[in-house]
Design an enzyme around this catalytic site. Structure first.
Site, PDB file in Angstrom:
ATOM      1  N   HIS A   1       0.833  -1.214   0.000  1.00 55.62           N
ATOM      2  CA  HIS A   1       0.000   0.000   0.000  1.00 55.62           C
ATOM      3  C   HIS A   1       0.870   1.267   0.000  1.00 55.62           C
ATOM      4  O   HIS A   1       0.535   2.259   0.641  1.00 55.62           O
ATOM      5  CB  HIS A   1      -0.943   0.037   1.214  1.00 55.62           C
ATOM      6  CG  HIS A   1      -1.955  -1.065   1.211  1.00 55.62           C
ATOM      7  ND1 HIS A   1      -3.229  -0.908   0.743  1.00 55.62           N
ATOM      8  CD2 HIS A   1      -1.877  -2.358   1.625  1.00 55.62           C
ATOM      9  CE1 HIS A   1      -3.901  -2.060   0.882  1.00 55.62           C
ATOM     10  NE2 HIS A   1      -3.100  -2.944   1.403  1.00 55.62           N
TER      11      HIS A   1
ATOM     12  N   ASN B   1     -10.261  -2.850   2.595  1.00 58.22           N
ATOM     13  CA  ASN B   1      -9.963  -2.850   1.161  1.00 58.22           C
ATOM     14  C   ASN B   1     -11.242  -2.601   0.369  1.00 58.22           C
ATOM     15  O   ASN B   1     -12.329  -2.554   0.940  1.00 58.22           O
ATOM     16  CB  ASN B   1      -9.386  -4.207   0.733  1.00 58.22           C
ATOM     17  CG  ASN B   1      -7.917  -4.369   1.103  1.00 58.22           C
ATOM     18  OD1 ASN B   1      -7.229  -3.392   1.424  1.00 58.22           O
ATOM     19  ND2 ASN B   1      -7.433  -5.588   1.067  1.00 58.22           N
TER      20      ASN B   1
HETATM   21 FE1  HDE Z   1      -2.448  -4.882   5.428  1.00 55.94          FE
HETATM   22  N1  HDE Z   1      -0.620  -4.144   5.880  1.00 55.94           N
HETATM   23  N2  HDE Z   1      -1.804  -6.717   5.942  1.00 55.94           N
HETATM   24  N3  HDE Z   1      -4.195  -5.704   4.795  1.00 55.94           N
HETATM   25  N4  HDE Z   1      -3.081  -3.112   4.850  1.00 55.94           N
HETATM   26  C1  HDE Z   1      -0.249  -2.853   5.735  1.00 55.94           C
HETATM   27  O1  HDE Z   1       0.881  -1.595   7.359  1.00 55.94           O
HETATM   28  C2  HDE Z   1      -0.724  -6.988   6.694  1.00 55.94           C
HETATM   29  C3  HDE Z   1      -4.546  -7.026   4.866  1.00 55.94           C
HETATM   30  C4  HDE Z   1      -4.340  -2.771   4.471  1.00 55.94           C
HETATM   31  O2  HDE Z   1      -3.208   3.439   4.051  1.00 55.94           O
HETATM   32  C5  HDE Z   1       1.090  -2.553   6.368  1.00 55.94           C
HETATM   33  O3  HDE Z   1       1.150   0.629   7.692  1.00 55.94           O
HETATM   34  C6  HDE Z   1      -0.689  -8.383   7.037  1.00 55.94           C
HETATM   35  C7  HDE Z   1      -5.961  -7.194   4.713  1.00 55.94           C
HETATM   36  C8  HDE Z   1      -4.402  -1.371   4.129  1.00 55.94           C
HETATM   37  O4  HDE Z   1      -1.521   3.249   5.444  1.00 55.94           O
HETATM   38  C9  HDE Z   1       1.479  -3.906   7.007  1.00 55.94           C
HETATM   39  C10 HDE Z   1      -1.773  -8.955   6.437  1.00 55.94           C
HETATM   40  C11 HDE Z   1      -6.443  -5.933   4.524  1.00 55.94           C
HETATM   41  C12 HDE Z   1      -3.116  -0.900   4.330  1.00 55.94           C
HETATM   42  C13 HDE Z   1       0.307  -4.786   6.619  1.00 55.94           C
HETATM   43  C14 HDE Z   1      -2.479  -7.903   5.770  1.00 55.94           C
HETATM   44  C15 HDE Z   1      -5.336  -5.013   4.578  1.00 55.94           C
HETATM   45  C16 HDE Z   1      -2.323  -1.996   4.793  1.00 55.94           C
HETATM   46  C17 HDE Z   1       2.103  -1.919   5.473  1.00 55.94           C
HETATM   47  C18 HDE Z   1      -2.160 -10.403   6.417  1.00 55.94           C
HETATM   48  C19 HDE Z   1      -7.885  -5.511   4.285  1.00 55.94           C
HETATM   49  C20 HDE Z   1      -2.641   0.506   4.078  1.00 55.94           C
HETATM   50  C21 HDE Z   1       2.166  -0.459   5.861  1.00 55.94           C
HETATM   51  C22 HDE Z   1      -2.895 -10.802   7.509  1.00 55.94           C
HETATM   52  C23 HDE Z   1      -8.764  -5.843   5.385  1.00 55.94           C
HETATM   53  C24 HDE Z   1      -2.948   1.412   5.223  1.00 55.94           C
HETATM   54  C25 HDE Z   1       1.367  -0.368   7.042  1.00 55.94           C
HETATM   55  C26 HDE Z   1      -2.524   2.815   4.885  1.00 55.94           C
HETATM   56  C27 HDE Z   1      -0.984  -1.885   5.150  1.00 55.94           C
HETATM   57  C28 HDE Z   1       0.228  -6.048   7.031  1.00 55.94           C
HETATM   58  C29 HDE Z   1      -3.651  -8.141   5.006  1.00 55.94           C
HETATM   59  C30 HDE Z   1      -5.513  -3.601   4.393  1.00 55.94           C
HETATM   60  C31 HDE Z   1       2.811  -4.484   6.601  1.00 55.94           C
HETATM   61  C32 HDE Z   1       0.364  -9.088   7.866  1.00 55.94           C
HETATM   62  C33 HDE Z   1      -6.744  -8.513   4.766  1.00 55.94           C
HETATM   63  C34 HDE Z   1      -5.621  -0.606   3.635  1.00 55.94           C
HETATM   64  O5  HDE Z   1       1.555  -3.812   8.396  1.00 55.94           O
END
Ligand code: HDE
Length: 698
Positions: A71, A144
C-alpha cells in the site's frame, strides 16, 4: 454542514504556515543568503565551516522515509462521520451511539503492489483505511475495496506479497500481478481463487476513489453495555455508486495521467464535491455462527447481502484535502488493533496476524516507538501512561515516577475505571490443543468463487475472461497457465474454457454445472447507483462552433452537477459562429478522451470532423463505451463506427442532434445517457460469442 473537525483545529497548533519573515537555520539563527555556499574566493572551493550549507543539505539528504512495504501508493482526505441512529443496543462505542456526535476521520486510499511513485490505475486491490478520532480514542477500520482476501492465515502474507511484488532478480514488473511469480503463487494456493476472481473483475480498476466500496473484510464483534456481543462485518457504500474503468483505458491513463485517482479525489474535494460513503453493517447473532455453509472466520468468504442484509447506519463525508502530503498522508499510521470499547476482535487467523504486523511495521517506517505523537496519528483524548523516552520523543514528561504501582505519586496515573471508558476484552472461552493446522471448515475454496462468477453481468464476465487472458498471457511458464485454467475449471467450466481458448490450451475436467447455482446480485456493479454528478465531459470546439448549442449543453451539465472542460487545437480563445469566444483550457496535446467520462461536440465542426486528433478522441471514447453527443457536422466524427459484431447496439449512448432547434431535447438526452454510465450494449451479448468449452480428460 457541520464544521469539519476538531482534529484539524487541534492540528492547527502543529501547522507551520509558510509565513513571511526572516529565514533562519534550525537553531533559529537568521540566514541572509541561502542561495550561495561559503567559498574561499568567489571562484574558490566551498568551506567545511559553512554550517548553513551543511544543515540545509543534510536535512534534504534525509527527507525520505521508507515507503510502506505494501500500500505504498496512496492518497488521503479529512472528513467526518455521523451515525444516523443510536446503535447502543449493539455497541457501547460512543461514536456509534450518539447521532449528534460528529467524529473526525482521516482516510487513505491506496493500491497494494506498486511503489510510491507507481500509476494509480493499475489492476490491483485498493486499500480503504479509515481512522476515526473518537472521544474514546482512535479507532481504525483498515479495509480494502474487495470483501475477501487471498489467504486465510496471516503467516502466508509475506509469501503473497513477495509473489505479487516485482520479481526479486530483476525488479520487474512494477505494480502488476501479470507475471510468473504471482500466478505460481495462485496455482499453489487455491484458497486465493475467490479473491483472484475479484482481482480480474472491473472492481480492480476503480473509476474514482469516490466510486468504490470499502470492506472491513474480517468478522469483528460489537459489544454493548450489557456485555452482549454480536458478530459484525463493516461496509462502505459510495453515494455515487460503484464504477470502474475498462482495461484499455486504465492502461492508457497510466501514461496520460499517473495521478488520475489522486487528482480526481483532490480536485473534487477542492471544487466542493465531498466524497460520501454510507457506513453499512451486517450483524449476526452468535447462535447463528455455524448456520452457513462456510466458516465466518474465513476471510476468503463473504456474507452474501441477500442472506445477511447490509444495514446503512451512518455516513462519512470527506471534504478536506490535507495541507501537507508527507506530514499527513505519508505519516498516517493505521492499525487494525486500534479499537475502542464496544468493538472487539474474533479468532479469524488473518486478523490475529494483522494485529501484530501494523504496529511492528511503523517502528521501522516511522523510525521508532513514538509515531503516535505525529499530529495525524494523535488521538483526541490526552495520552496518559508511564511509557517514556525513545527516538523522536516530543513530550517532556515531568515528575519522579514512571512506573505503576507507586506510592511516591499516589499511584498516578491510575487505572481507568472499568465500565465505559476502559477497554475490556470480551471474555470468550478458548479451548483447544496447540496445533499448526487449518480448520476443516476453511477447506472449500471454490463455492463462493463460483457464486461471484454466477453473479456477474455479461460485461463483467467478458472483463474477467479478458483479464485472465492478459495476465496469463504475460506468464512465460506454460505449466502455470495450464494449472490456473484447471483451477478455474473448479469454479466454472465456461470461464475456464473461454480463458483456455485465448491461451491456446485445453482445460482439464471441469466441475460439473450446479443445478441451482448460487448468485448474489449485490456483487454485480451493474446494479449500482447511476448519476451524472461530478462526471467529466470533454467539449471539443473549433472556430465557428455553435455558441447556442454550447450554452444549452453547459447549462444542462451544470444543472445536473456534472463538470466539463473545453478542448481545442490550441489555447487561444475560439470565436463561435455567433461571434462570441470560448477559451479552451486543454488542447489535444494535453488532454485525452481516457481522462473524461463523455464527449460533446457542438455544431460548426466541419474542420474538426477532418482533424485526426479529434477523430481519435471521439473514436476512443466510443471504444470505451462512453457517452458521445454530436451536433450537426460533428456526427461525421463517428462516421466509421467500429463494428463490434452481431447482437449489439452500436448507437447506444451516442446522442445526435441534427437540427439546432432540437438542442434542448438533445441536452436532456445527453445528460440521461451520461447518467447511465458506460454503454456496454455496444459490445453486444459478448458471452454468447464465447467459444464452446472443450474439456481435457483427467
Ligand atoms: Fe495490510 N498491511 N496486511 N491488509 N493493509 C499494511 O501496514 C498486513 C490485509 C491494508 O493506508 C502494512 O502501515 C498483514 C488485509 C491497508 O496506510 C502492514 C496482512 C487488509 C493498508 C500490513 C495484511 C489489509 C495496509 C504496510 C495479512 C484488508 C494501508 C504499511 C494478515 C482488510 C494502510 C502499514 C494505509 C498496510 C500487514 C492483510 C488492508 C505491513 C500481515 C486482509 C488498507 O503492516
Amino acid at each position: 454542514m457541520p464544521k469539519t473537525n476538531e482534529k484539524t483545529t487541534r492540528m492547527g497548533a502543529d501547522r507551520a504556515p509558510h509565513s513571511a519573515g526572516n529565514q533562519t537555520t534550525n537553531q533559529g539563527v537568521g540566514v541572509a543568503n541561502t542561495d550561495d555556499s561559503l567559498k574561499a574566493g568567489k571562484r574558490g572551493p566551498t568551506l567545511m565551516e559553512d554550517f548553513i550549507f551543511r544543515e540545509k543539505i543534510t536535512h534534504f539528504d534525509h527527507e525520505r522515509i521508507p515507503e510502506r512495504i505494501v500500500h505504498a501508493r496512496g492518497s488521503g482526505a479529512h472528513g467526518y462521520f455521523q451515525v444516523y441512529e443510536s446503535l447502543s443496543h449493539l455497541t457501547k462505542a460512543h461514536f456509534l451511539s450518539d447521532p449528534a456526535l460528529v467524529t473526525p476521520v482521516f482516510v487513505r486510499f491506496s493500491t497494494v503492489a506498486g511503489s510510491r511513485g507507481s500509476a494509480d490505475t493499475v489492476r490491483d486491490v485498493r486499500g480503504f483505511a479509515v481512522k476515526f478520532y473518537t472521544q474514546q480514542g482512535n479507532y481504525d477500520i483498515v479495509g480494502n475495496n474487495m470483501p475477501v482476501f487471498f489467504i486465510q492465515d496471516a503467516i502466508k502474507f509475506p509469501d503473497l506479497i513477495h509473489a505479487v511484488k516485482p520479481e526479486p532478480n530483476n525488479e520487474m514488473p512494477q505494480a502488476a500481478s501479470a507475471h510468473d511469480t504471482f500466478w505460481d503463487f495462485v496455482v499453489n494456493t487455491p484458497e486465493s481463487m475467490h479473491t483472484v476472481l475479484w482481482l480480474m473483475s472491473p472492481r480492480a480498476l476503480p473509476q474514482s476513489y469516490r466510486m468504490m466500496e470499502g470492506f472491513g473484510i474480517h468478522t469483528f464483534r460489537f459489544v454493548n453495555a450489557d456485555g452482549e456481543s454480536k458478530f459484525v462485518k463493516f461496509h462502505w457504500k459510495p453515494l455515487l455508486g460503484v464504477h470502474s474503468l475498462v482495461w484499455d483505458e486504465a492502461q492508457k491513463i497510466a501514461g496520460k495521467d499517473a495521478d488520475f485517482n489522486r487528482r480526481d479525489l483532490w480536485n473534487s474535494i477542492a471544487a466542493g464535491h465531498p466524497a460520501e460513503f454510507e457506513f453499512g453493517i451486517q450483524v449476526l447473532d452468535p447462535k447463528d455462527e455455524f448456520k452457513f455453509g462456510f466458516d465466518i472466520l474465513d476471510c476468503t468468504k463473504l456474507w452474501p447481502e441477500e442472506l445477511v442484509p447490509v444495514q446503512r447506519v451512518g455516513k462519512m463525508t470527506l471534504n478536506e484535502n490535507p495541507q501537507n502530503f508527507f506530514a499527513e498522508t505519508e505519516q498516517a499510521a493505521f492499525c487494525p488493533a486500534n479499537i475502542v470499547p464496544g468493538i472487539d476482535f474474533t479468532n479469524d487467523p488473518l486478523l490475529q496476524g494483522r494485529l501484530f504486523s501494523y504496529l511492528d511495521t511503523q517502528l521501522s517506517r516511522l523510525g521508532g516507538p513514538n509515531f503516535h505523537q505525529i499530529p495525524i496519528n494523535r488521538p483526541l483524548p490526552p495520552v496518559n501512561n508511564d511509557q517514556r523516552d525513545g527516538i523522536h520523543q516530543m513530550r517532556v514528561d515531568e515528575g519522579q515516577t514512571a512506573y505503576h504501582p507507586n506510592a511516591l505519586n499516589r499511584n498516578e496515573p491510575h487505572s481507568a475505571h472499568q465500565g465505559e471508558s476502559a477497554f475490556a476484552h470480551l471474555q470468550e472461552k478458548v479451548d483447544g490443543s496447540v496445533i499448526r493446522e487449518r480448520s476443516e471448515s476453511f477447506r472449500d475454496h471454490f463455492s463462493q468463487a463460483a457464486m461471484f462468477w454466477n453473479s456477474m453481468s455479461a460485461f463483467e464476465r467478458k472483463h474477467i475472461i479478458d483479464a485472465f487472458r492478459f495476465e496469463l498471457g504475460k506468464c512465460t511458464n506454460k505449466n502455470t497457465r495450464q494449472r490456473t485454467v484447471d483451477l478455474l475449471g473448479q469454479v466454472n467450466a465456461e470461464l475456464a474454457g473461454a480463458v483456455a481458448e485465448g491461451l491456446g490450451i485445453v482445460p482439464a475436467k471441469a466441475r460439473p454445472a450446479q443445478p441451482n447455482p448460487a448468485s448474489s446480485p449485490a456483487l454485480s456493479i451493474e446494479n449500482t447507483v447511476k448519476s451524472p454528478k461530478t462526471r467529466r465531459v470533454a467539449i471539443l470546439i473549433e472556430q465557428g462552433f455553435q455558441q447556442q448549442q454550447l450554452d444549452a449543453v453547459t447549462r444542462a451539465l451544470a444543472a445536473a452537477g456534472a463538470q466539463y472542460e473545453i478542448i481545442s487545437a490550441g489555447l487561444k480563445p475560439i470565436p463561435s459562429a455567433e461571434g462570441k469566444a470560448a477559451e479552451p483550457c486543454q488542447t489535444f496535446a494535453t488532454a485525452a478522451s481516457v481522462l473524461y467520462d463523455a464527449v460533446f461536440v457542438p455544431g460548426g465542426a466541419a474542420a474538426l470532423a477532418q482533424n485526426a486528433e479529434a477523430k481519435l478522441f471521439v473514436e476512443e471514447a466510443y471504444r470505451h463505451f462512453k457517452t458521445i453527443g454530436l451536433c450537426g457536422e460533428a456526427a461525421q466524427l463517428l462516421a466509421e463506427q467500429p463494428n463490434p459484431g452481431a447482437d449489439c447496439c452500436p448507437s447506444a449512448g451516442v446522442v445526435v442532434c441534427a437540427e439546432s432547434r432540437e438542442i434542448r431535447r438533445f441536452a436532456d438526452d445527453f445528460i440521461a445517457a451520461l447518467a447511465a454510465g458506460r454503454h456496454y450494449q455496444r459490445a453486444g451479448a459478448t458471452l454468447a460469442a464465447q467459444p464452446k468449452v472443450v474439456l481435457r480428460k483427467g
